[in-house]
Design an enzyme around this catalytic site. Structure first.
Site, short mmCIF file in Angstrom:
data_model
loop_
_atom_site.label_atom_id
_atom_site.label_comp_id
_atom_site.label_asym_id
_atom_site.label_seq_id
_atom_site.Cartn_x
_atom_site.Cartn_y
_atom_site.Cartn_z
N GLY A 8 -9.75 -24.55 18.09
CA GLY A 8 -11.33 -23.86 18.77
C GLY A 8 -12.31 -25.04 18.62
N ILE A 9 -11.95 -26.34 18.77
CA ILE A 9 -12.95 -27.27 18.67
C ILE A 9 -13.69 -27.35 19.69
CG2 ILE A 9 -11.56 -29.11 19.62
CD1 ILE A 9 -12.58 -30.92 17.04
N GLY A 11 -15.22 -24.90 20.90
CA GLY A 11 -16.18 -23.55 20.74
C GLY A 11 -17.32 -24.02 19.79
N GLN A 12 -18.21 -23.01 19.76
CA GLN A 12 -19.50 -23.08 19.10
C GLN A 12 -19.32 -23.84 17.59
OE1 GLN A 12 -23.42 -20.57 18.24
NE2 GLN A 12 -21.54 -20.00 16.83
N SER A 127 -13.93 -11.97 10.78
CA SER A 127 -15.18 -11.49 11.20
C SER A 127 -15.79 -10.31 10.67
CB SER A 127 -14.87 -11.41 12.78
OG SER A 127 -15.93 -10.66 13.72
N GLU A 129 -16.99 -8.13 12.73
CA GLU A 129 -16.57 -7.05 13.49
C GLU A 129 -15.28 -6.33 13.02
OE1 GLU A 129 -17.81 -6.60 16.34
OE2 GLU A 129 -16.26 -5.03 17.44
N TYR A 151 -10.49 -6.54 19.72
CA TYR A 151 -10.72 -7.92 18.87
C TYR A 151 -10.88 -7.69 17.66
CZ TYR A 151 -13.77 -11.62 16.87
OH TYR A 151 -14.46 -12.50 16.48
N LYS A 155 -8.36 -9.21 14.55
CA LYS A 155 -9.08 -9.88 13.45
C LYS A 155 -8.51 -9.57 12.42
CE LYS A 155 -11.37 -13.61 14.94
NZ LYS A 155 -10.89 -15.14 14.72
P1 NAP Z 1 -15.87 -19.53 20.83
O1 NAP Z 1 -17.25 -20.44 21.03
O2 NAP Z 1 -15.66 -18.46 21.69
O3 NAP Z 1 -14.93 -20.67 20.58
C1 NAP Z 1 -13.36 -20.09 20.50
C2 NAP Z 1 -12.41 -21.06 20.63
O4 NAP Z 1 -11.14 -20.80 20.59
C3 NAP Z 1 -12.45 -22.24 21.87
O5 NAP Z 1 -12.60 -23.41 21.50
C4 NAP Z 1 -11.45 -21.73 22.66
O6 NAP Z 1 -10.99 -22.79 23.61
C5 NAP Z 1 -10.35 -21.54 21.54
N1 NAP Z 1 -9.11 -20.65 22.15
C6 NAP Z 1 -9.28 -19.51 22.89
N2 NAP Z 1 -7.87 -19.45 23.34
C7 NAP Z 1 -7.12 -20.41 22.67
C8 NAP Z 1 -5.47 -20.45 22.78
N3 NAP Z 1 -4.96 -19.60 23.44
N4 NAP Z 1 -5.13 -21.68 21.81
C9 NAP Z 1 -5.82 -22.34 21.23
N5 NAP Z 1 -7.52 -22.12 21.27
C10 NAP Z 1 -7.79 -21.15 21.90
O7 NAP Z 1 -16.10 -18.81 19.22
P2 NAP Z 1 -17.03 -19.62 18.17
O8 NAP Z 1 -18.22 -18.62 18.14
O9 NAP Z 1 -17.03 -20.79 17.92
O10 NAP Z 1 -16.38 -18.72 16.89
C11 NAP Z 1 -15.43 -19.38 16.28
C12 NAP Z 1 -14.33 -18.51 15.65
O11 NAP Z 1 -14.96 -17.80 14.84
C13 NAP Z 1 -13.52 -17.59 16.52
O12 NAP Z 1 -12.36 -17.12 15.87
C14 NAP Z 1 -14.47 -16.10 16.21
O13 NAP Z 1 -13.83 -15.32 16.64
C15 NAP Z 1 -14.81 -16.24 14.87
N6 NAP Z 1 -16.04 -15.71 14.42
C16 NAP Z 1 -17.36 -15.89 15.20
C17 NAP Z 1 -18.42 -15.42 14.94
C18 NAP Z 1 -19.67 -15.75 15.62
O14 NAP Z 1 -20.62 -15.16 15.36
N7 NAP Z 1 -19.78 -16.78 16.25
C19 NAP Z 1 -18.32 -14.47 13.76
C20 NAP Z 1 -17.28 -14.34 13.23
C21 NAP Z 1 -16.13 -14.75 13.38
P3 NAP Z 1 -11.28 -22.88 25.07
O15 NAP Z 1 -12.78 -23.71 25.13
O16 NAP Z 1 -10.27 -23.74 25.48
O17 NAP Z 1 -11.69 -21.49 25.67
O1 G4F Z 2 -23.64 -10.99 21.19
P1 G4F Z 2 -22.64 -9.72 21.23
O2 G4F Z 2 -21.74 -9.95 22.28
O3 G4F Z 2 -21.80 -10.16 19.80
P2 G4F Z 2 -20.65 -9.15 18.92
O4 G4F Z 2 -20.20 -8.05 19.80
O5 G4F Z 2 -21.37 -8.66 17.74
O6 G4F Z 2 -19.73 -10.25 18.47
C1 G4F Z 2 -19.73 -11.47 17.90
O7 G4F Z 2 -19.96 -11.24 16.53
C2 G4F Z 2 -18.85 -11.07 15.76
C3 G4F Z 2 -19.21 -11.01 14.32
O8 G4F Z 2 -19.85 -9.74 14.10
C4 G4F Z 2 -17.89 -12.24 16.08
F1 G4F Z 2 -16.62 -11.80 15.54
C5 G4F Z 2 -17.47 -12.31 17.57
O9 G4F Z 2 -16.37 -13.13 18.03
C6 G4F Z 2 -18.90 -12.37 18.42
O10 G4F Z 2 -19.05 -13.67 17.97
O11 G4F Z 2 -22.90 -8.50 21.17
C7 G4F Z 2 -23.98 -8.08 20.07
C8 G4F Z 2 -24.63 -6.86 20.23
C9 G4F Z 2 -23.56 -5.66 20.38
O12 G4F Z 2 -23.73 -4.40 19.79
C10 G4F Z 2 -23.66 -5.14 21.92
O13 G4F Z 2 -23.41 -3.98 22.64
O14 G4F Z 2 -25.38 -6.75 21.36
C11 G4F Z 2 -25.27 -5.57 22.24
N1 G4F Z 2 -25.55 -5.89 23.79
C12 G4F Z 2 -26.33 -5.30 24.10
N2 G4F Z 2 -26.50 -5.53 25.49
C13 G4F Z 2 -25.04 -6.75 24.59
C14 G4F Z 2 -25.97 -6.82 25.66
N3 G4F Z 2 -24.15 -7.83 24.30
C15 G4F Z 2 -23.88 -8.93 25.12
N4 G4F Z 2 -22.78 -9.69 25.01
N5 G4F Z 2 -24.49 -8.38 26.49
C16 G4F Z 2 -25.51 -7.62 26.72
O15 G4F Z 2 -25.92 -7.67 27.80
#
Ligand code: NAP
Ligand code: G4F
Length: 325
Positions: A8-9, A11-12, A127, A129, A151, A155
């Site tokens: 996931g390098i 990604g964010q 997560s 979630e 999802y 997780k």
């Molecule tokens: P992100 O920006 O969506 O990045 C996801 C990464 O996973 C991307 O690099 C993507 O690659 C890679 N990926 C997708 N499918 C894959 C596959 N089949 N094989 C290998 N790599 C694959 O997510 P993030 O926000 O950086 O989050 C990083 C991790 O933390 C994720 O696992 C996410 O579920 C978890 N997480 C995130 C949050 C949050 O709030 N950001 C909170 C809790 C947990 P591509 O660029 O090629 O698509």
């Molecule tokens: O930004 P969201 O899409 O994030 P969500 O669903 O909380 O998930 C993110 O955080 C998780 C950790 O708790 C990660 F594991 C997951 O990978 C991801 O990074 O939505 C946040 C909230 C939701 O309640 C959604 O219903 O925003 C609400 N929302 C309202 N309007 C919307 C919208 N979300 C999105 N994406 N777009 C809308 O227009």
């Protein structure tokens, strides 16, 4: 020299973690999927010293090859299908990547490391979630998991499998239960970035309004740059464990809109936001707020960026990007 492999390098979090590990003197390897991944130039710009290796979490033999090539001391599994809304439409692929992909990687590490499986430290990106229909407020490491999306279910599987590999094979496998964390690098499909991009465009007269779903959901939002430090700290501990990483503050989507529009001088955003039921989810996670006291006490971790500062940072970055485009 320590060697880290990051899935996931592109990604964010992958980019911020790669920067942190490079600054800490690591040799960084990144797993990249696809034959022509459009995010490779972005990674090369942010992490010019990192080595990118091709593979996919759904392809265990590719993971074994990447482990042999990188021979890492630490593996960070950030790869996932991470957009919750998408996971209902694509539950099976979400399970393959987000759930089974973690198992594939754990198993590949076990096979690669042989009797020395304690020698490769593993981080799983769990997560908040997973808490879903939250059974406790605030949520902590011991709170019952009640996932509300494919999802979240995926997780939860990966989370328990990480614990299982730790308990079964003595692996140094830790799981970070991270609450939502955001940044200017956040994907535009997530709500914070969707709002910051739209608000920047509205400020510059390039967009009239923004279509949104449920404005009442509450999230505990922190800054991604802070959260990757917690990941790293977990793997520096003598024993593997699970940690909640959160700010301990929660805000609704309405609060997010308040602060983002305030940043461009608009106090009443009601004329700019349209309701669109297509953004509603089949099952919502209403309230997330984390108790990160274990991470604070054991890792010495705490967030440095508050909610208002985070939203301002994202709106300002999108204003700069819009002006430059
Ligand atoms: P992100 O920006 O969506 O990045 C996801 C990464 O996973 C991307 O690099 C993507 O690659 C890679 N990926 C997708 N499918 C894959 C596959 N089949 N094989 C290998 N790599 C694959 O997510 P993030 O926000 O950086 O989050 C990083 C991790 O933390 C994720 O696992 C996410 O579920 C978890 N997480 C995130 C949050 C949050 O709030 N950001 C909170 C809790 C947990 P591509 O660029 O090629 O698509
Ligand atoms: O930004 P969201 O899409 O994030 P969500 O669903 O909380 O998930 C993110 O955080 C998780 C950790 O708790 C990660 F594991 C997951 O990978 C991801 O990074 O939505 C946040 C909230 C939701 O309640 C959604 O219903 O925003 C609400 N929302 C309202 N309007 C919307 C919208 N979300 C999105 N994406 N777009 C809308 O227009």
């Amino acid at each position: 020299m320590k060697r880290a492999l990051i899935t996931g390098i592109t990604g964010q979090d992958g980019l911020y973690l790669g920067e942190l590990l490079t600054a800490e003197g690591y040799e960084v390897f990144g797993l990249v999927r696809g034959q022509n991944n459009p995010k490779i130039p972005l990674v090369r710009e942010a992490l010019p010293e990192a080595t990118l290796l091709f593979g996919d979490l759904t392809d265990t033999s590719s993971l074994l090859r990447v482990l042999e090539r990188s021979n890492p001391t630490e593996v960070y599994n950030l790869g996932a299908i991470s957009f919750v809304a998408y996971s209902w439409e694509n539950a099976s692929i979400t399970t393959d990547v987000t759930a089974k992909g973690a198992l594939n990687l754990l198993e590949a590490i076990r096979l690669h490391a042989g009797n020395n499986s304690d020698g490769v430290r593993f981080y799983q990106a769990s997560s908040s979630e997973m808490f879903g229909k939250a059974q406790e407020v605030p949520q902590r490491e011991t709170t019952l998991l009640w996932p509300r999306s494919p999802y979240g279910v995926a997780k939860s599987f990966a989370h328990h499998m990480t614990i299982n590999y730790r308990e079964s094979y003595g692996m140094h496998a830790s799981s970070g239960i991270l609450f939502n964390h955001e940044s200017p690098r956040r994907g535009p499909e997530f709500v914070t970035r969707k709002v910051s991009q739209a608000v920047a465009r509205i400020a510059l007269g390039r967009q009239d309004s923004i279509a949104m779903g449920n404005l009442d959901a509450k999230r505990d939002w922190g800054f991604a740059g802070d959260y990757v430090r917690a990941m790293w700290l977990m793997l520096q501990q003598p024993d593997a464990d699970d940690y909640v990483v959160a700010t301990g503050e929660t805000h609704s989507i309405r609060d997010l809109l308040d602060v983002a529009f305030e940043r461009i001088g608009i106090d009443d955003w009601s004329g700019y936001v349209r309701y669109d039921e297509r953004y509603e989810r089949p099952a919502e996670v209403d309230l997330l707020i984390g108790d990160a006291s274990k991470a604070r006490d054991k890792l010495g971790w705490q967030p440095t960026v508050g909610f208002r500062e985070l939203v301002a940072m994202m709106v300002d970055a999108d204003l700069d990007a819009e002006r430059a485009s």
